[in-house]
Design a protein around this motif. Structure first.
Motif, PDB file in Angstrom:
ATOM      1  N   ILE A   8       0.861  -1.182   0.000  1.00  0.00           N
ATOM      2  CA  ILE A   8       0.000   0.000   0.000  1.00  0.00           C
ATOM      3  C   ILE A   8       0.894   1.229   0.000  1.00  0.00           C
ATOM      4  O   ILE A   8       1.754   1.380   0.878  1.00  0.00           O
ATOM      5  N   VAL A   9       0.721   2.085  -0.991  1.00  0.00           N
ATOM      6  CA  VAL A   9       1.598   3.243  -1.160  1.00  0.00           C
ATOM      7  C   VAL A   9       1.310   4.290  -0.080  1.00  0.00           C
ATOM      8  O   VAL A   9       0.166   4.701   0.118  1.00  0.00           O
ATOM      9  N   LEU A  10       2.370   4.712   0.607  1.00  0.00           N
ATOM     10  CA  LEU A  10       2.253   5.743   1.636  1.00  0.00           C
ATOM     11  C   LEU A  10       2.787   7.095   1.167  1.00  0.00           C
ATOM     12  O   LEU A  10       2.260   8.143   1.530  1.00  0.00           O
ATOM     13  N   ARG A  11       3.835   7.064   0.352  1.00  0.00           N
ATOM     14  CA  ARG A  11       4.502   8.318  -0.028  1.00  0.00           C
ATOM     15  C   ARG A  11       5.351   8.072  -1.273  1.00  0.00           C
ATOM     16  O   ARG A  11       5.920   6.996  -1.442  1.00  0.00           O
ATOM     17  N   THR A  12       5.427   9.077  -2.138  1.00  0.00           N
ATOM     18  CA  THR A  12       6.261   8.987  -3.338  1.00  0.00           C
ATOM     19  C   THR A  12       7.004  10.298  -3.545  1.00  0.00           C
ATOM     20  O   THR A  12       6.412  11.369  -3.411  1.00  0.00           O
ATOM     21  N   VAL A  13       8.292  10.205  -3.849  1.00  0.00           N
ATOM     22  CA  VAL A  13       9.073  11.405  -4.177  1.00  0.00           C
ATOM     23  C   VAL A  13       9.791  11.156  -5.502  1.00  0.00           C
ATOM     24  O   VAL A  13      10.154  10.022  -5.829  1.00  0.00           O
ATOM     25  N   LYS A  14       9.974  12.210  -6.273  1.00  0.00           N
ATOM     26  CA  LYS A  14      10.675  12.103  -7.548  1.00  0.00           C
ATOM     27  C   LYS A  14      12.158  11.847  -7.297  1.00  0.00           C
ATOM     28  O   LYS A  14      12.740  12.337  -6.340  1.00  0.00           O
ATOM     29  N   TYR A  15      12.763  11.081  -8.201  1.00  0.00           N
ATOM     30  CA  TYR A  15      14.198  10.816  -8.125  1.00  0.00           C
ATOM     31  C   TYR A  15      14.777  10.937  -9.527  1.00  0.00           C
ATOM     32  O   TYR A  15      14.351  10.211 -10.446  1.00  0.00           O
ATOM     33  N   GLY A  16      15.714  11.836  -9.702  1.00  0.00           N
ATOM     34  CA  GLY A  16      16.282  12.055 -11.020  1.00  0.00           C
ATOM     35  C   GLY A  16      15.242  12.569 -11.998  1.00  0.00           C
ATOM     36  O   GLY A  16      14.229  13.149 -11.618  1.00  0.00           O
ATOM     37  N   ASP A  17      15.477  12.317 -13.272  1.00  0.00           N
ATOM     38  CA  ASP A  17      14.578  12.816 -14.310  1.00  0.00           C
ATOM     39  C   ASP A  17      13.403  11.899 -14.596  1.00  0.00           C
ATOM     40  O   ASP A  17      12.347  12.354 -15.050  1.00  0.00           O
ATOM     41  N   THR A  18      13.554  10.608 -14.313  1.00  0.00           N
ATOM     42  CA  THR A  18      12.523   9.662 -14.763  1.00  0.00           C
ATOM     43  C   THR A  18      12.062   8.670 -13.691  1.00  0.00           C
ATOM     44  O   THR A  18      11.132   7.901 -13.949  1.00  0.00           O
ATOM     45  N   SER A  19      12.675   8.679 -12.530  1.00  0.00           N
ATOM     46  CA  SER A  19      12.391   7.643 -11.543  1.00  0.00           C
ATOM     47  C   SER A  19      11.705   8.218 -10.296  1.00  0.00           C
ATOM     48  O   SER A  19      11.541   9.427 -10.154  1.00  0.00           O
ATOM     49  N   ILE A  20      11.290   7.336  -9.399  1.00  0.00           N
ATOM     50  CA  ILE A  20      10.700   7.741  -8.120  1.00  0.00           C
ATOM     51  C   ILE A  20      11.245   6.831  -7.016  1.00  0.00           C
ATOM     52  O   ILE A  20      11.754   5.738  -7.278  1.00  0.00           O
ATOM     53  N   ILE A  21      11.128   7.316  -5.792  1.00  0.00           N
ATOM     54  CA  ILE A  21      11.328   6.472  -4.618  1.00  0.00           C
ATOM     55  C   ILE A  21       9.986   6.432  -3.891  1.00  0.00           C
ATOM     56  O   ILE A  21       9.441   7.469  -3.512  1.00  0.00           O
ATOM     57  N   ALA A  22       9.445   5.238  -3.765  1.00  0.00           N
ATOM     58  CA  ALA A  22       8.122   5.057  -3.170  1.00  0.00           C
ATOM     59  C   ALA A  22       8.251   4.308  -1.848  1.00  0.00           C
ATOM     60  O   ALA A  22       8.966   3.311  -1.756  1.00  0.00           O
ATOM     61  N   THR A  23       7.535   4.807  -0.834  1.00  0.00           N
ATOM     62  CA  THR A  23       7.462   4.132   0.457  1.00  0.00           C
ATOM     63  C   THR A  23       6.123   3.421   0.546  1.00  0.00           C
ATOM     64  O   THR A  23       5.075   4.037   0.350  1.00  0.00           O
ATOM     65  N   LEU A  24       6.167   2.120   0.812  1.00  0.00           N
ATOM     66  CA  LEU A  24       4.956   1.316   0.878  1.00  0.00           C
ATOM     67  C   LEU A  24       4.918   0.519   2.176  1.00  0.00           C
ATOM     68  O   LEU A  24       5.963   0.174   2.740  1.00  0.00           O
ATOM     69  N   TYR A  25       3.704   0.229   2.624  1.00  0.00           N
ATOM     70  CA  TYR A  25       3.542  -0.729   3.712  1.00  0.00           C
ATOM     71  C   TYR A  25       3.209  -2.067   3.067  1.00  0.00           C
ATOM     72  O   TYR A  25       2.173  -2.210   2.410  1.00  0.00           O
ATOM     73  N   THR A  26       4.100  -3.037   3.229  1.00  0.00           N
ATOM     74  CA  THR A  26       3.967  -4.308   2.530  1.00  0.00           C
ATOM     75  C   THR A  26       3.485  -5.417   3.458  1.00  0.00           C
ATOM     76  O   THR A  26       3.681  -5.385   4.672  1.00  0.00           O
ATOM     77  N   GLU A  27       2.867  -6.401   2.832  1.00  0.00           N
ATOM     78  CA  GLU A  27       2.358  -7.549   3.577  1.00  0.00           C
ATOM     79  C   GLU A  27       3.485  -8.373   4.186  1.00  0.00           C
ATOM     80  O   GLU A  27       3.385  -8.828   5.326  1.00  0.00           O
ATOM     81  N   LEU A  28       4.595  -8.532   3.451  1.00  0.00           N
ATOM     82  CA  LEU A  28       5.673  -9.414   3.904  1.00  0.00           C
ATOM     83  C   LEU A  28       6.741  -8.724   4.743  1.00  0.00           C
ATOM     84  O   LEU A  28       7.320  -9.347   5.641  1.00  0.00           O
ATOM     85  N   PHE A  29       7.009  -7.447   4.468  1.00  0.00           N
ATOM     86  CA  PHE A  29       8.180  -6.809   5.069  1.00  0.00           C
ATOM     87  C   PHE A  29       7.871  -5.540   5.857  1.00  0.00           C
ATOM     88  O   PHE A  29       8.788  -4.855   6.296  1.00  0.00           O
ATOM     89  N   ILE A  31       7.010  -1.692   6.478  1.00  0.00           N
ATOM     90  CA  ILE A  31       7.262  -0.466   5.728  1.00  0.00           C
ATOM     91  C   ILE A  31       8.617  -0.554   5.024  1.00  0.00           C
ATOM     92  O   ILE A  31       9.626  -0.907   5.635  1.00  0.00           O
ATOM     93  N   GLN A  32       8.617  -0.272   3.714  1.00  0.00           N
ATOM     94  CA  GLN A  32       9.822  -0.379   2.899  1.00  0.00           C
ATOM     95  C   GLN A  32       9.849   0.742   1.863  1.00  0.00           C
ATOM     96  O   GLN A  32       8.802   1.214   1.420  1.00  0.00           O
ATOM     97  N   SER A  33      11.050   1.146   1.477  1.00  0.00           N
ATOM     98  CA  SER A  33      11.232   2.140   0.418  1.00  0.00           C
ATOM     99  C   SER A  33      11.805   1.455  -0.820  1.00  0.00           C
ATOM    100  O   SER A  33      12.730   0.641  -0.717  1.00  0.00           O
ATOM    101  N   TYR A  34      11.249   1.796  -1.979  1.00  0.00           N
ATOM    102  CA  TYR A  34      11.639   1.158  -3.233  1.00  0.00           C
ATOM    103  C   TYR A  34      12.035   2.192  -4.288  1.00  0.00           C
ATOM    104  O   TYR A  34      11.351   3.209  -4.454  1.00  0.00           O
ATOM    105  N   MET A  35      13.107   1.901  -4.994  1.00  0.00           N
ATOM    106  CA  MET A  35      13.467   2.651  -6.192  1.00  0.00           C
ATOM    107  C   MET A  35      12.671   2.060  -7.351  1.00  0.00           C
ATOM    108  O   MET A  35      12.692   0.849  -7.579  1.00  0.00           O
ATOM    109  N   VAL A  36      11.945   2.924  -8.063  1.00  0.00           N
ATOM    110  CA  VAL A  36      11.176   2.473  -9.228  1.00  0.00           C
ATOM    111  C   VAL A  36      11.694   3.262 -10.425  1.00  0.00           C
ATOM    112  O   VAL A  36      11.421   4.458 -10.563  1.00  0.00           O
ATOM    113  N   LYS A  37      12.447   2.606 -11.267  1.00  0.00           N
ATOM    114  CA  LYS A  37      13.156   3.296 -12.341  1.00  0.00           C
ATOM    115  C   LYS A  37      12.279   3.494 -13.577  1.00  0.00           C
ATOM    116  O   LYS A  37      11.521   2.616 -13.968  1.00  0.00           O
ATOM    117  N   GLY A  38      12.394   4.669 -14.174  1.00  0.00           N
ATOM    118  CA  GLY A  38      11.841   4.917 -15.494  1.00  0.00           C
ATOM    119  C   GLY A  38      10.346   5.141 -15.588  1.00  0.00           C
ATOM    120  O   GLY A  38       9.821   5.303 -16.692  1.00  0.00           O
TER     121      GLY A  38
END
Length: 245
Positions: A8-29, A31-38
């Motif tokens: 479940i997405v909690l927060r998203t910030v832009k990273y570079g020109d085309t990517s984002i870093i998204a913080t999600l609350y996950t079922e398995l792990f 709260i986690q932060s993920y790099m999502v490229k492009g």
């Protein structure tokens, strides 16, 4: 290793020109932060993919997970649930943003808690489908059950022998405590009713005016602040109260 998990997405910030870093609350792990490229590229294959990571989105994901790293990576993602009303209905959207900000203030550690994940997921789904009355009462229900999942469930019930709810101790009691953090009268009785609910649809039966909702929300915020260090100020609270009025 690659793992399949809901998030479940909690927060998203832009990273570079085309990517984002998204913080999600996950079922398995948790709260986690993920790099999502492009995903912010304007190409045919990437167009619209950033929209998957708006707050409150529920995703099915394949993720790479390394416990030694603070930033993880997503291999694949798709909708885990498609909202019908939540993103477009002003009241429902205000409630969802309140729920998401509440999680940002309360989730301090990355540990997994599947039951908490299911509570959040079910709350957002019920909000999407529910009536105006259910939507208006849902924040109160969610706060109380969030506290339970975080380890400080309120104990006891409202009764003529226990008409006072001590927010600091989290228990219904006979006499008023020496501190100011307590509820009595109809506020304590309604809280007891909310704690006893097992189904979201039962929220339809609890008729509250805007003044009672406002007072209870403020009291429940005090309850969370008493048990969570650095709880902070909720920016979405005033918006929620205005929309629900």
């Amino acid at each position: 290793m690659v793992h399949t998990t809901k998030g479940i997405v909690l927060r998203t910030v832009k990273y570079g020109d085309t990517s984002i870093i998204a913080t999600l609350y996950t079922e398995l792990f948790g709260i986690q932060s993920y790099m999502v490229k492009g995903v912010r590229k304007s190409t045919r294959t990437s167009a619209g993919k950033a929209g998957y990571f708006q707050p409150a989105a529920i995703l099915d994901m394949e993720v790479y997970h390394n416990e030694q790293k603070q930033l993880q990576f997503i291999k694949n993602f798709e909708w885990g649930y498609l909202y019908e009303n939540l993103l477009f209905d002003v009241k429902k959207n205000a409630v969802s943003m309140y729920v998401i900000e509440l999680l940002q203030h309360t989730l301090k550690q990355p540990e997994a808690n599947p039951e908490l994940f299911y509570l959040i997921e079910d709350t957002l789904k019920q909000l999407d489908k529910g009536s105006d009355t259910l939507s208006a009462n849902l924040p109160l229900y969610f706060i109380l059950h969030l506290g339970s999942e975080l380890g400080f469930r309120m104990q006891g019930t409202y009764h003529r022998d226990t008409p006072i709810l001590d927010l600091q101790e989290g228990v219904f009691m006979h006499e008023k405590p020496l501190h100011p953090y307590f509820l009595d009268g109809s506020q304590a009785e309604i809280t007891s009713q909310l704690l006893a609910l097992h189904f979201y649809n039962d929220l339809e039966r609890i008729a509250l005016n805007r003044h009672m909702r406002r007072e209870l929300l403020e009291a429940y915020h005090s309850y969370l602040a008493l048990h969570i260090s650095d709880f902070g100020e909720m920016k979405s609270l005033s918006i929620l109260q205005e929309v629900l009025s």
